[in-house]
Scaffold this active site. Structure first.
Site, mmCIF file in Angstrom:
data_model
loop_
_atom_site.group_PDB
_atom_site.id
_atom_site.type_symbol
_atom_site.label_atom_id
_atom_site.label_comp_id
_atom_site.label_asym_id
_atom_site.label_seq_id
_atom_site.Cartn_x
_atom_site.Cartn_y
_atom_site.Cartn_z
ATOM 1 C CD GLU A 61 41.017 48.038 35.274
ATOM 2 O OE1 GLU A 61 40.121 47.942 36.150
ATOM 3 O OE2 GLU A 61 40.765 48.200 34.070
ATOM 4 N NE ARG A 274 33.824 42.542 34.812
ATOM 5 C CZ ARG A 274 34.178 43.353 35.810
ATOM 6 N NH1 ARG A 274 33.430 43.382 36.893
ATOM 7 N NH2 ARG A 274 35.241 44.117 35.736
ATOM 8 N N GLY A 345 33.631 37.605 43.962
ATOM 9 C CA GLY A 345 34.872 36.889 44.215
ATOM 10 C C GLY A 345 34.792 35.380 44.116
ATOM 11 C CD GLU A 346 31.355 32.340 46.449
ATOM 12 O OE1 GLU A 346 31.773 31.474 47.257
ATOM 13 O OE2 GLU A 346 30.150 32.544 46.232
#
Length: 470
Positions: A61, A274, A345-346
């Protein structure tokens, strides 16, 4: 139901949840921080401008809200935007992506905590991502004259509708949903469910899914070439990237790729789990199969521009040019290498380097992961049958012949083999996927318009005496 009575109901529920929370804190290392903010003791907002408070529960989100924040600030330049998140990963991502904006932990729905946050943030409007609705927040916001809306709204039949339909919950749910000022639903199915839960029909609009807006439609992204060099990815050889994987999927992928290696030793594999708490678990799984695990966290980018990092501007080298980074198929001991994306974040960089992208949490019943990120980058995308969280997106990709839907684990190997062997067909699949993303953007803009309308109807923010002393 008055807030004090809800507080009384929350106490036994909190006691029942306490063993789970202690397990998460001790065994998993989760939810150890931010408890002062969860109780409402956040720093007061210093800016005197009107304020829009956006709440995004977790990492997904938080990422989906990025374009919405841009649209709100463009449409309402006189408003400050602040953000909250619930999970550790969501909070960390919000602090990274939205700095220097104010970011804090979402309060527990006890009335005292909610009052403190409302008094300290002084929002003119509150935007809840997807379905994070809580009765005390909605009741106290309504008393303060603060319109609350739902962005990117979705209500699952299996979990949410069943939960809100329970006899002890139904009345509270209808009152709670009836207090929403507006709902921007992802599709008509979700819109109908919001109406069935008690949102007046005139307050519900179908705006599409905002997650399309977060996808980068491009062939490469900044930093992908540096990532390739750091991990020794040979860009002349095919690369499979398994993104956002869940428990059980890594074993399936490793088994399938080990069989592929017998046919094509040049195939490379990168796995990006994840959940960060699973990084070490997946590393052990790779090593236990006799494979060499190359962890991204231990292979940082080189600092020198034009050296082992990103190509220098004067080199004239495009980032998608395949160039040798490591010609070997194994490590110094002769073991085959598996790359592990164990940083946050990659994933987008990994997808940009892929020839085939498997989108995880879909071969196991976990609802699926973001399909648009890999699709926007024009990768040949495949995913399993469990994509309930992205059902409409999956249906659009399948209808456009823009992705490969697997019926189950047995389909994984044949699909990977087919996509790697027929490179022209895989490339065409990726181009069609990019087109699907292009024609579905705009939900963030439409949601910002709904918010602006709600503010035009008189969102005033908490006034003295609305919330008592907190």
């Amino acid at each position: 139901m008055p807030p004090w009575l809800l507080d009384l109901l929350y106490v036994p529920l909190a006691l029942l949840y306490l063993p789970v929370l202690l397990y998460q804190m001790i065994a998993l290392g989760k939810n150890r921080r931010g408890w002062r903010e969860r109780l409402g003791f956040i720093r007061p907002r210093a800016d005197r401008r009107p304020c829009v408070w956006i709440h995004a529960v977790s990492l997904g989100e938080v990422n989906a809200a990025r374009r919405l924040v841009d649209e709100i600030e463009r449409r309402l330049p006189d408003h400050e935007v602040v953000l909250s998140a619930t999970t550790d990963t969501g909070h960390a991502a919000a602090r990274k992506h939205y700095h220097p904006r104010m970011v804090f932990r979402y309060p527990l729905d006890f009335s005292g905590a909610v009052r403190r946050v409302l008094r300290r943030v002084r929002p003119s409007a509150i935007v809840l991502m997807e379905l994070e609705v809580w009765p005390n927040l909605l009741t106290l916001a309504a008393r303060a004259g603060v319109p609350v809306g739902v962005a990117n709204g979705r209500v699952t039949a299996e979990r949410s509708m069943r939960r809100f339909g329970l006899p002890l919950v139904r009345g509270i749910a209808r009152r709670m949903f009836g207090q929403l000022a507006w709902v921007a639903a992802q599709n008509e199915t979700y819109a109908a469910r919001f109406r069935a839960l008690g949102v007046p029909a005139e307050r519900v609009r179908v705006t599409g899914t905002m997650k399309y807006d977060t996808a980068t439609v491009a062939d490469s992204v900044p930093g992908d070439a540096a990532l390739a060099v750091a991990l020794g990815i040979d860009r002349r050889r095919p690369l499979i990237v398994a993104g956002s994987t869940g428990p059980g999927e890594e074993e399936m992928l490793l088994e399938a790729v080990e069989r592929l290696w017998r046919e094509d030793p040049a195939v490379q594999l990168a796995i990006v789990p994840r959940k960060p708490e699973r990084f070490d678990e997946v590393a052990r799984l790779i090593e236990d199969r006799g494979l060499a695990c190359v962890r991204r966290s231990r292979c940082p980018d080189a600092a020198a521009p034009g050296g082992r990092g990103e190509p220098s501007p004067e080199s004239g080298e495009p980032s998608r040019v395949r160039r040798p980074a490591a010609d070997r198929t194994g490590d110094a001991d002769g073991r085959r290498r598996v790359l592990l994306g164990d940083t946050m974040g990659e994933l987008r960089k990994f997808y940009a380097l892929a020839d085939v992208a498997f989108v995880g949490r879909s071969l196991v019943p976990m609802g699926g992961s973001d399909l648009m990120e890999a699709a926007g980058l024009g990768r040949a995308v495949c995913f399993g049958p469990h994509v309930e969280n992205f059902a409409e997106v999956a249906a659009e990709l399948i209808a456009a012949d823009a992705a490969v839907a697997l019926g189950g684990p047995a389909d994984l190997l044949p699909a990977l083999r087919r996509l790697l062997r027929d490179r022209a067909a895989a490339a065409a699949l990726g181009r069609r996927a990019q087109e699907v993303v292009r024609r579905n953007t705009g939900a963030s803009r439409r949601t910002a318009e709904l918010l602006a309308e709600a503010l035009g109807r008189g969102g005033r923010g908490p006034q003295p005496g609305d919330l008592g002393n907190a």
